[in-house]
Design a protein around this motif. Sequence first.
Motif, short mmCIF file in Angstrom:
data_model
loop_
_atom_site.label_atom_id
_atom_site.label_comp_id
_atom_site.label_asym_id
_atom_site.label_seq_id
_atom_site.Cartn_x
_atom_site.Cartn_y
_atom_site.Cartn_z
N ILE A 183 32.16 54.89 -8.79
CA ILE A 183 32.99 56.09 -9.40
C ILE A 183 34.55 55.86 -9.12
O ILE A 183 34.91 55.66 -8.24
N MET A 184 34.92 55.91 -10.44
CA MET A 184 36.66 55.39 -10.22
C MET A 184 37.56 56.42 -11.31
O MET A 184 36.87 56.84 -12.13
N SER A 185 38.74 56.31 -10.99
CA SER A 185 39.71 57.26 -11.74
C SER A 185 41.11 56.48 -11.44
O SER A 185 41.03 55.45 -10.72
N ALA B 57 42.68 53.76 -6.22
CA ALA B 57 44.03 53.27 -6.16
C ALA B 57 44.08 51.80 -6.89
O ALA B 57 43.20 50.87 -6.75
N ALA B 58 45.13 51.85 -7.63
CA ALA B 58 45.78 50.46 -8.07
C ALA B 58 46.83 50.08 -7.17
O ALA B 58 46.89 50.42 -5.92
N THR B 59 47.89 49.01 -7.49
CA THR B 59 48.79 48.71 -6.46
C THR B 59 49.44 50.02 -5.99
O THR B 59 49.68 50.16 -4.55
N ASN C 61 44.60 61.48 -18.61
CA ASN C 61 44.52 61.90 -20.14
C ASN C 61 44.31 60.65 -20.75
O ASN C 61 44.55 60.49 -21.94
N ARG C 62 43.83 59.55 -20.32
CA ARG C 62 43.72 58.20 -21.08
C ARG C 62 42.09 57.83 -21.33
O ARG C 62 41.83 57.77 -22.29
N LEU C 63 41.74 57.43 -20.01
CA LEU C 63 40.27 57.00 -19.91
C LEU C 63 39.43 57.85 -19.07
O LEU C 63 39.94 58.62 -18.10
N CYS D 35 39.86 49.34 -3.61
CA CYS D 35 41.15 49.45 -4.22
C CYS D 35 41.18 48.26 -5.37
O CYS D 35 40.60 47.14 -5.44
N ARG D 36 42.31 48.52 -6.48
CA ARG D 36 42.15 47.56 -7.75
C ARG D 36 43.47 47.02 -7.98
O ARG D 36 44.21 47.47 -8.96
N PRO D 37 44.27 46.16 -7.23
CA PRO D 37 45.45 46.16 -7.36
C PRO D 37 45.80 44.84 -8.68
O PRO D 37 44.71 44.12 -8.60
N GLY D 38 46.69 44.96 -9.50
CA GLY D 38 47.11 44.14 -10.45
C GLY D 38 48.61 43.57 -10.23
O GLY D 38 48.59 42.51 -9.60
N VAL D 39 49.32 44.40 -10.65
CA VAL D 39 50.87 43.76 -10.86
C VAL D 39 51.16 43.15 -9.27
O VAL D 39 51.98 42.28 -9.21
N ILE E 120 31.25 54.71 -13.31
CA ILE E 120 31.45 55.77 -14.19
C ILE E 120 33.15 55.84 -14.08
O ILE E 120 33.73 55.74 -13.04
N GLN E 121 33.75 56.27 -14.87
CA GLN E 121 35.30 56.35 -14.99
C GLN E 121 35.62 57.76 -15.17
O GLN E 121 34.92 58.39 -16.51
N LEU E 122 36.13 58.40 -14.34
CA LEU E 122 36.70 60.05 -14.29
C LEU E 122 37.79 60.08 -14.79
O LEU E 122 38.70 59.41 -14.26
C1 LIG Z 1 45.89 47.96 -15.07
C2 LIG Z 1 44.96 49.02 -14.19
C3 LIG Z 1 44.83 48.50 -12.55
C4 LIG Z 1 45.96 47.61 -12.32
O1 LIG Z 1 47.23 48.44 -11.88
P1 LIG Z 1 48.55 47.81 -11.31
O2 LIG Z 1 49.38 48.88 -11.51
O3 LIG Z 1 48.91 46.66 -12.01
O4 LIG Z 1 48.42 47.36 -9.88
C5 LIG Z 1 43.92 49.10 -12.22
N1 LIG Z 1 43.14 50.21 -12.75
C6 LIG Z 1 43.00 50.42 -14.11
C7 LIG Z 1 42.27 51.33 -14.49
C8 LIG Z 1 44.03 49.69 -14.70
O5 LIG Z 1 44.16 50.09 -16.10
#
Ligand SMILES: *Cc1c(COP(=O)(O)O)cnc(C)c1O
Length: 345
Positions: free
Chosen positions: A151-153, A187-189, A127-129, A203-207, A120-122
Amino acid sequence: MSTGQLTIDLDAIVANWRALDAKTAGETAAVVKADAYGLGMARVARALARAGVRTFCVAVAEEGATLREALGPGPAIHVFSGHMAGDADMIRDMDLMPMINSVDQLIRHLEAAPLARFGIQLDTGMNRLGMEPPEWAAVREMALAAHPLLIMSHLACADEPDHPMNAQQLAAFTEMTEGLNVPRSLAATGGILLGEAFHFDLCRPGVGLYGGLPFAEATAVASLDLPVIQCRDLTEGETVGYGNTFTARKPTRIATVSSGYADGIIRAMGPKTILYADGVPCPVAGRISMDSISVDITEMTSDPKALRLLGPDQTVDDLAKNSGTIGYEILTSLGARYARRYSGG
Ligand SMILES: *Cc1c(COP(=O)(O)O)cnc(C)c1O
């Protein structure tokens, strides 16, 4: 038809993932959407899976299907856009886990793919998803009865540690999810760097994996070398490129390299950008064209075979600053014409 060579250090990506993972107690996923931010999803994800990553995140189901083919069965694949119309077969057959964003998506998922895993995304203020608090309150019982696995945000201002939005979103997320006994992710990065309160279970890092800010301690991942097509001498007063924006003030040697704005080298970065040959800085001369860039190599004692645009001397964030954008956009713009070469992994 390669316009340049993009070298991607898979060991550096793994090292960045480990460094981010070490900052948190819970699990650390890897976000590989948009072709792993332009660096090549299959190669990057396989290297990360070998290093122990068990959860990957993509933006849309098509990316998830491609990723499943690259990874095989096993790792979880989360889809941020959730369950979109027409995706049920792909979600089921490729074992994808949509992050359900709305009541419509929840109903679609439970009707079309009742046995497929989901999260689930909250929405906690971006105000995006994701579902807003009243929407969540209305379907919470039904959603929980179907056993969501996460459950994520997502944080809107995590790259600004002092921004009051961070604490507001943390409070909203906590209020919407407290006591539900479902793993949580915020959390992302940027959120990882905000500290433990933001980490939750995943946690969900990308960049940060790809060497970009806000992960300032990141190891550099990508370098880009552009081959020289030809070199020429200019006498004082001669000009270079469209619009004659560069004029030689003295005898000048110009190299023309292959690549341009069609390869993601944003035209606006021209006036501030430098290329490097054996560590010697060589400024861009005149405007960046679609497929070529002229570079002032007067300081070189011999003509280089290639010039480096991206690397430890000049990072994606330096190029972003030169063009008025962010490192994410520089990375995801890296062109399809480059030959991608991988080291390590
Ligand atoms: C792109 C994205 C991430 C990764 O974000 P970074 O700032 O690149 O770490 C994590 N969660 C969601 C929902 C994203 O859209």
